[in-house]
Scaffold this active site. Structure first.
Site, mmCIF file in Angstrom:
data_model
loop_
_atom_site.group_PDB
_atom_site.id
_atom_site.type_symbol
_atom_site.label_atom_id
_atom_site.label_comp_id
_atom_site.label_asym_id
_atom_site.label_seq_id
_atom_site.Cartn_x
_atom_site.Cartn_y
_atom_site.Cartn_z
ATOM 1 N N ARG A 32 0.845 -1.112 0.123
ATOM 2 C CA ARG A 32 -0.149 0.012 0.106
ATOM 3 C C ARG A 32 0.924 1.161 -0.038
ATOM 4 O O ARG A 32 1.955 1.178 0.517
ATOM 5 C CB ARG A 32 -1.137 0.179 1.017
ATOM 6 C CG ARG A 32 -0.245 0.036 2.386
ATOM 7 C CD ARG A 32 -0.119 1.517 3.319
ATOM 8 N NE ARG A 32 0.891 1.740 4.329
ATOM 9 C CZ ARG A 32 1.919 1.825 4.380
ATOM 10 N NH1 ARG A 32 2.547 2.101 3.178
ATOM 11 N NH2 ARG A 32 2.649 1.764 5.269
ATOM 12 N N SER A 131 4.753 -1.389 2.930
ATOM 13 C CA SER A 131 4.173 -2.679 3.632
ATOM 14 C C SER A 131 4.363 -3.855 2.803
ATOM 15 O O SER A 131 3.485 -4.717 2.835
ATOM 16 C CB SER A 131 2.617 -2.250 3.889
ATOM 17 O OG SER A 131 2.354 -1.016 4.406
ATOM 18 N N SER A 132 5.754 -4.009 2.447
ATOM 19 C CA SER A 132 5.769 -5.379 2.087
ATOM 20 C C SER A 132 5.536 -6.642 3.171
ATOM 21 O O SER A 132 5.307 -7.799 2.664
ATOM 22 C CB SER A 132 7.524 -5.532 1.325
ATOM 23 O OG SER A 132 7.925 -5.379 2.528
ATOM 24 N N ASP A 177 -1.846 -1.037 7.437
ATOM 25 C CA ASP A 177 -1.190 -1.669 6.474
ATOM 26 C C ASP A 177 -1.950 -2.750 6.023
ATOM 27 O O ASP A 177 -2.081 -3.142 4.988
ATOM 28 C CB ASP A 177 0.259 -2.108 6.735
ATOM 29 C CG ASP A 177 1.179 -0.858 7.374
ATOM 30 O OD1 ASP A 177 0.855 0.276 6.914
ATOM 31 O OD2 ASP A 177 2.240 -0.873 7.833
ATOM 32 N N TYR A 227 10.005 4.267 16.035
ATOM 33 C CA TYR A 227 8.468 3.709 16.021
ATOM 34 C C TYR A 227 7.960 3.689 17.298
ATOM 35 O O TYR A 227 7.130 4.271 17.848
ATOM 36 C CB TYR A 227 8.470 2.717 15.041
ATOM 37 C CG TYR A 227 6.952 2.581 14.737
ATOM 38 C CD1 TYR A 227 6.317 3.279 13.374
ATOM 39 C CD2 TYR A 227 5.890 1.752 15.450
ATOM 40 C CE1 TYR A 227 4.954 3.209 13.018
ATOM 41 C CE2 TYR A 227 4.629 1.688 15.075
ATOM 42 C CZ TYR A 227 4.136 2.330 13.869
ATOM 43 O OH TYR A 227 2.722 2.193 13.314
HETATM 44 C C1 GLA Z 1 4.195 1.949 9.391
HETATM 45 C C2 GLA Z 1 3.395 0.973 10.256
HETATM 46 C C3 GLA Z 1 1.708 1.683 10.289
HETATM 47 C C4 GLA Z 1 1.668 3.094 10.094
HETATM 48 C C5 GLA Z 1 3.026 3.931 9.568
HETATM 49 C C6 GLA Z 1 3.160 5.245 9.846
HETATM 50 O O1 GLA Z 1 3.854 1.534 8.114
HETATM 51 O O2 GLA Z 1 3.132 -0.347 10.033
HETATM 52 O O3 GLA Z 1 0.648 1.223 11.006
HETATM 53 O O4 GLA Z 1 1.922 3.635 11.830
HETATM 54 O O5 GLA Z 1 4.211 3.400 9.775
HETATM 55 O O6 GLA Z 1 2.096 6.211 9.174
#
Ligand code: GLA
Length: 395
Positions: A32, A131-132, A177, A227
């Site tokens: 995505r 989002s791999s 994701d 994160y």
């Molecule tokens: C990563 C996480 C998501 C989201 C993004 C930032 O992709 O997997 O859940 O928090 O960072 O928007």
């Protein structure tokens, strides 16, 4: 490898080479790109992603009476063995941890999965913020559905995959994701309310505008630790403000509580509160096909992620700066970093008839400034996870 018949042929041939028979099941799940709503899925906000026409494809066949499954990754040219009982210690950084995590979560829900051989193909860039890993998780859950006949409720399927990411990859990600990979729709963006999990598809079918994704081709590896820190900082700030959800907090409330917060907490909170508002406004701009407004909100989002949330990096800022220098006159409405940050990709809204020139200039100037070669591609909003072939059903 973009059209469906060629995907099926390609993975079938590769499966045959690895396992000496034909696959009975082929499934796919997309990566995505998030247009706006950065780092607010875990802060009860809204996000506006679309599924990519790049995906993970798994070809598989059951093998009766065996005690473990074999997975072959085309990308890593590596074979992994996953014991059926799924009791190994999680949190490995191996590529197959995402598959193992989903299988373990399914097992925990009482789903009995037979041993299988599987070949995994993916054209979603790894470490690009696209989002791999969620695509691999959702493809695995879709494979489980196909080989067991068990159908998940779709939101539950996304949540099961998110749980696998938390427990097995150790990343406390939000829901964006996995929801995007499950619910993607051709020619539509998804406005996802991450508090209620309500999802609205927003048409995005015009020919005059394209979504351009550009990979910095750097990954600073700070990602997971930073994160987690952001989540802790936001939760701490919310508690000090005395609210139970960021949805209750206005910019005015934030200013009133400013003295209670450290400057880092204030900055994180500022991003969250303003990004929630920007994402709602951007979804309206997309509905009205007001690309100028959508683009300028996307650029504001980048500035906030860079200055207040502190998840950007020199390379992402360089790409965004070049795109902004080109501006609307040369076909660029707006640009931002996408995904977790600290490297990975930018997403930009570009006039379709300018995009080839924009790509050329962008690659050239980025290489001049950073010494790194970027690469970019265009994607239409694509279909979420699907079963491409299932011969088990006809047996
Ligand atoms: C990563 C996480 C998501 C989201 C993004 C930032 O992709 O997997 O859940 O928090 O960072 O928007």
């Amino acid at each position: 490898m973009s059209d469906q018949p060629s995907i099926i042929n390609n993975v079938s041939t590769q499966f045959q080479e690895q396992f000496n028979r034909s696959p009975s099941v082929i499934v796919a799940a997309p990566g995505r790109v998030n247009l706006i709503g950065g780092h607010i899925d875990y802060n009860d906000g809204f996000v506006l992603p679309m599924a990519l026409d790049r995906k993970v494809v798994i070809a598989a066949d059951i093998k009766e009476g065996k005690k473990s499954s074999n997975l072959y990754s085309c990308r890593f040219e590596s074979m992994a063995e996953i014991p059926l009982e799924c009791t190994r210690t999680p949190h490995t950084s191996e590529w197959y941890t995402y598959v193992e995590g989903v299988l373990a979560q399914c097992k925990a829900q009482g789903i009995e999965i037979p041993a299988f051989d599987a070949l995994i193909y993916s054209d979603v860039p790894v470490g690009g913020g696209l989002s791999s890993s969620a695509a691999l998780e959702v493809a695995t859950a879709t494979l489980v559905e196909a080989i067991t006949g068990n159908r998940f409720e779709q939101a539950q399927k996304a949540l099961l995959c998110q749980e696998a990411e938390h427990r097995y990859a150790g990343v406390p990600c939000g829901i964006m994701d996995q929801f995007s990979s499950v619910f993607g729709k051709v020619n539509a963006l998804m406005l996802l309310d991450c508090q209620s999990q309500e999802l609205k598809h927003i048409p995005f079918a015009g020919e005059s505008l394209v979504v351009l994704i550009t990979n910095t081709n750097v990954s600073h590896n700070l990602g997971d630790g930073e994160y987690k820190k952001r989540r802790v900082q936001c939760d701490g700030a919310l508690k000090k403000i005395g609210a139970s959800s960021w949805r209750e907090v206005s910019l005015k409330d934030l200013e009133t509580s400013r003295s209670l917060l450290s400057s880092i907490e204030y900055n994180r909170a500022h991003h969250v509160v303003t990004e929630i508002e920007r994402t709602i406004q951007a979804s309206e701009a997309f509905i009205n096909q007001d690309w100028l407004r959508a683009g300028s909100l996307i650029t504001d989002s980048h500035n906030s992620l860079r200055d207040h949330y502190d998840v950007s990096c020199v390379e992402l800022n360089t790409l965004v700066d070049i795109l902004n220098e080109l501006g609307v006159d040369q076909g660029v409405y707006g640009a931002r970093m996408t995904g977790g940050g600290f490297g990975g990709c930018t997403v930009s809204l570009v006039k379709a008839d300018s995009v080839a020139t924009v790509q050329k200039t962008l690659h050239q100037r980025y290489a001049e400034k950073t010494g790194i070669q970027a690469n970019s591609f265009i994607s239409r909003p694509a279909q979420g996870a699907q079963v491409l072939q299932n011969r088990l059903l006809t047996k």
